[in-house]
Design a protein around this motif. Structure first.
Motif, PDB file in Angstrom:
ATOM      1  N   PRO A  33       0.838  -1.460  -0.148  1.00  0.00           N
ATOM      2  CA  PRO A  33      -0.010   0.051   0.150  1.00  0.00           C
ATOM      3  C   PRO A  33       0.635   1.413  -0.101  1.00  0.00           C
ATOM      4  CG  PRO A  33      -0.007  -0.900   2.236  1.00  0.00           C
ATOM      5  CD  PRO A  33       0.710  -1.794   1.140  1.00  0.00           C
ATOM      6  N   HIS A  34       2.119   1.190   0.491  1.00  0.00           N
ATOM      7  CA  HIS A  34       2.811   2.464   0.654  1.00  0.00           C
ATOM      8  C   HIS A  34       4.395   2.021   0.598  1.00  0.00           C
ATOM      9  CE1 HIS A  34       4.448   6.005   2.407  1.00  0.00           C
ATOM     10  NE2 HIS A  34       3.548   6.778   1.841  1.00  0.00           N
ATOM     11  N   PRO A  35       5.218   2.924   0.133  1.00  0.00           N
ATOM     12  CA  PRO A  35       6.717   2.505   0.118  1.00  0.00           C
ATOM     13  C   PRO A  35       7.162   2.382   1.364  1.00  0.00           C
ATOM     14  CG  PRO A  35       6.322   4.345  -1.425  1.00  0.00           C
ATOM     15  CD  PRO A  35       4.920   4.124  -0.867  1.00  0.00           C
ATOM     16  N   ILE A  36       6.719   2.855   2.292  1.00  0.00           N
ATOM     17  CA  ILE A  36       7.279   2.687   3.723  1.00  0.00           C
ATOM     18  C   ILE A  36       6.881   1.312   4.150  1.00  0.00           C
ATOM     19  CG2 ILE A  36       7.144   3.583   6.157  1.00  0.00           C
ATOM     20  CD1 ILE A  36       6.851   6.351   5.103  1.00  0.00           C
ATOM     21  N   VAL A  37       5.951   0.618   3.993  1.00  0.00           N
ATOM     22  CA  VAL A  37       5.140  -0.249   4.457  1.00  0.00           C
ATOM     23  C   VAL A  37       6.036  -1.369   3.627  1.00  0.00           C
ATOM     24  CG1 VAL A  37       3.390  -1.922   4.350  1.00  0.00           C
ATOM     25  CG2 VAL A  37       2.947   0.447   4.795  1.00  0.00           C
ATOM     26  N   LEU A  38       6.157  -1.378   2.342  1.00  0.00           N
ATOM     27  CA  LEU A  38       7.215  -2.161   1.570  1.00  0.00           C
ATOM     28  C   LEU A  38       8.551  -2.367   2.212  1.00  0.00           C
ATOM     29  CD1 LEU A  38       7.810  -3.691  -1.198  1.00  0.00           C
ATOM     30  CD2 LEU A  38       8.569  -1.407  -2.078  1.00  0.00           C
ATOM     31  N   HIS A  39       9.008  -1.134   2.517  1.00  0.00           N
ATOM     32  CA  HIS A  39      10.599  -1.400   3.130  1.00  0.00           C
ATOM     33  C   HIS A  39      10.529  -1.933   4.402  1.00  0.00           C
ATOM     34  CE1 HIS A  39      12.579   0.484  -0.433  1.00  0.00           C
ATOM     35  NE2 HIS A  39      11.686   1.585  -0.385  1.00  0.00           N
ATOM     36  N   LEU A  40       9.645  -1.590   5.164  1.00  0.00           N
ATOM     37  CA  LEU A  40       9.552  -2.166   6.563  1.00  0.00           C
ATOM     38  C   LEU A  40       9.359  -3.789   6.440  1.00  0.00           C
ATOM     39  CD1 LEU A  40       7.475   0.399   8.797  1.00  0.00           C
ATOM     40  CD2 LEU A  40       9.819   0.084   8.826  1.00  0.00           C
ATOM     41  N   ALA A  41       8.399  -4.064   5.599  1.00  0.00           N
ATOM     42  CA  ALA A  41       8.036  -5.550   5.409  1.00  0.00           C
ATOM     43  C   ALA A  41       9.416  -6.159   4.858  1.00  0.00           C
ATOM     44  CB  ALA A  41       6.736  -5.843   4.199  1.00  0.00           C
ATOM     45  N   ARG A  42       9.967  -5.747   3.875  1.00  0.00           N
ATOM     46  CA  ARG A  42      11.060  -6.243   3.128  1.00  0.00           C
ATOM     47  C   ARG A  42      12.464  -6.392   4.266  1.00  0.00           C
ATOM     48  NH1 ARG A  42      12.530  -6.379  -2.708  1.00  0.00           N
ATOM     49  NH2 ARG A  42      10.527  -6.899  -3.548  1.00  0.00           N
ATOM     50  N   SER A  43      12.256  -5.301   5.465  1.00  0.00           N
ATOM     51  CA  SER A  43      13.532  -5.284   6.223  1.00  0.00           C
ATOM     52  C   SER A  43      13.259  -6.447   7.303  1.00  0.00           C
ATOM     53  CB  SER A  43      13.489  -4.078   6.729  1.00  0.00           C
ATOM     54  OG  SER A  43      13.930  -3.237   5.900  1.00  0.00           O
ATOM     55  N   LEU A  44      11.882  -6.648   7.603  1.00  0.00           N
ATOM     56  CA  LEU A  44      11.276  -7.524   8.607  1.00  0.00           C
ATOM     57  C   LEU A  44      11.800  -9.237   8.105  1.00  0.00           C
ATOM     58  CD1 LEU A  44      10.279  -7.862  11.513  1.00  0.00           C
ATOM     59  CD2 LEU A  44       8.188  -8.044  10.452  1.00  0.00           C
ATOM     60  N   ILE A  45      11.588  -9.292   6.741  1.00  0.00           N
ATOM     61  CA  ILE A  45      11.796 -10.537   6.190  1.00  0.00           C
ATOM     62  C   ILE A  45      13.323 -10.828   6.098  1.00  0.00           C
ATOM     63  CG2 ILE A  45      11.865 -11.737   3.692  1.00  0.00           C
ATOM     64  CD1 ILE A  45       8.876 -10.558   3.569  1.00  0.00           C
ATOM     65  N   SER A  46      13.992  -9.697   5.813  1.00  0.00           N
ATOM     66  CA  SER A  46      15.557  -9.869   5.673  1.00  0.00           C
ATOM     67  C   SER A  46      16.205 -10.068   7.002  1.00  0.00           C
ATOM     68  CB  SER A  46      16.159  -8.709   5.029  1.00  0.00           C
ATOM     69  OG  SER A  46      15.775  -8.428   3.923  1.00  0.00           O
ATOM     70  N   LEU A  47      15.399  -9.531   8.056  1.00  0.00           N
ATOM     71  CA  LEU A  47      15.912  -9.850   9.477  1.00  0.00           C
ATOM     72  C   LEU A  47      15.717 -11.217   9.919  1.00  0.00           C
ATOM     73  CD1 LEU A  47      16.947  -8.932  12.405  1.00  0.00           C
ATOM     74  CD2 LEU A  47      14.521  -8.608  12.866  1.00  0.00           C
ATOM     75  N   PHE A  48      14.430 -11.981   9.494  1.00  0.00           N
ATOM     76  CA  PHE A  48      14.250 -13.308   9.713  1.00  0.00           C
ATOM     77  C   PHE A  48      15.046 -14.102   8.916  1.00  0.00           C
ATOM     78  CE2 PHE A  48       9.704 -12.162  11.199  1.00  0.00           C
ATOM     79  CZ  PHE A  48       9.877 -11.693  12.210  1.00  0.00           C
ATOM     80  N   ARG A  49      15.574 -13.881   7.985  1.00  0.00           N
ATOM     81  CA  ARG A  49      16.346 -14.720   7.083  1.00  0.00           C
ATOM     82  C   ARG A  49      17.710 -14.515   7.380  1.00  0.00           C
ATOM     83  NH1 ARG A  49      16.911 -13.646   1.855  1.00  0.00           N
ATOM     84  NH2 ARG A  49      17.449 -15.839   1.462  1.00  0.00           N
TER      85      ARG A  49
END
Length: 193
Positions: A33-49
């Motif tokens: 829905p928003h570029p900030i949400v996109l970057h937060l979601a991708r950062s969280l996935i990266s952290l878990f990986r």
């Protein structure tokens, strides 16, 4: 203990897959829905990986105590990182035509996601989920070494006490479990895909 190891793998993978889907939707550039949400979601996935499942297990052993709950939670986070990334990529690679048609008809974003995007990406989702289960089965053995439940602790005790026959039996049992999961996964892939 071997059954407990498998149960940890299945439960952690199942919960992780369910939680990774909404996170993957938010991490997909064309669906977020928003570029900030996109970057937060991708950062969280990266952290878990990025953080190894063994480290997650140690953190959860400290947080919830020894036992299979810590292992299940560690596998869950590892699965969210693994599936979240591959689910997002699969959704981004889907055909844009059905999305555009539904948008032209006035469909809402959530309706578009579950009517046009998810059905196209479903074969890739299934593949990623099955690979994740195979990975979790192998990981659940190692997590037992740090007190996160399963047969790993039995293997460690056998090795520490120089009970090599018992350790050999445990290793053979682990091998049979991993082989059975891989064979079942391959069979399911052939039947479903």
């Amino acid at each position: 203990a071997l059954v407990e190891t498998f149960q940890m793998a299945v439960a952690g993978t199942a919960i992780g897959i369910v939680l990774s889907l909404p996170l993957a939707i938010l991490a997909t550039p064309s669906l977020s829905p928003h570029p900030i949400v996109l970057h937060l979601a991708r950062s969280l996935i990266s952290l878990f990986r990025t953080v190894p499942d063994l480290v997650w297990a140690l953190l959860f052993v400290i947080a919830v105590g020894l036992g299979p709950l810590a292992g299940t939670l560690a596998i869950m986070l590892d699965t969210i990182g693994f599936c979240g990334r591959f689910f997002a990529e699969a959704m981004e690679e889907t055909d844009k035509g059905p999305r555009e048609a539904l948008t032209a008809l006035g469909a809402r974003k959530l309706g578009i996601v579950f009517s046009a995007v998810v059905p196209q990406a479903l074969p890739s989702f299934i593949n990623s989920a099955l690979f994740s289960l195979e990975k979790a089965t192998r990981a659940s053995v190692i997590l037992g070494l740090v007190g996160a439940g399963g047969i790993g602790i039995e293997l460690k005790v056998s090795m520490d006490l120089f009970l090599y026959q018992q350790a050999s039996t445990i290793i053979i049992a682990i091998f049979i479990l991993v082989l059975a999961v891989e064979q079942a996964s391959a069979w399911l892939r052939q039947r479903i895909l």
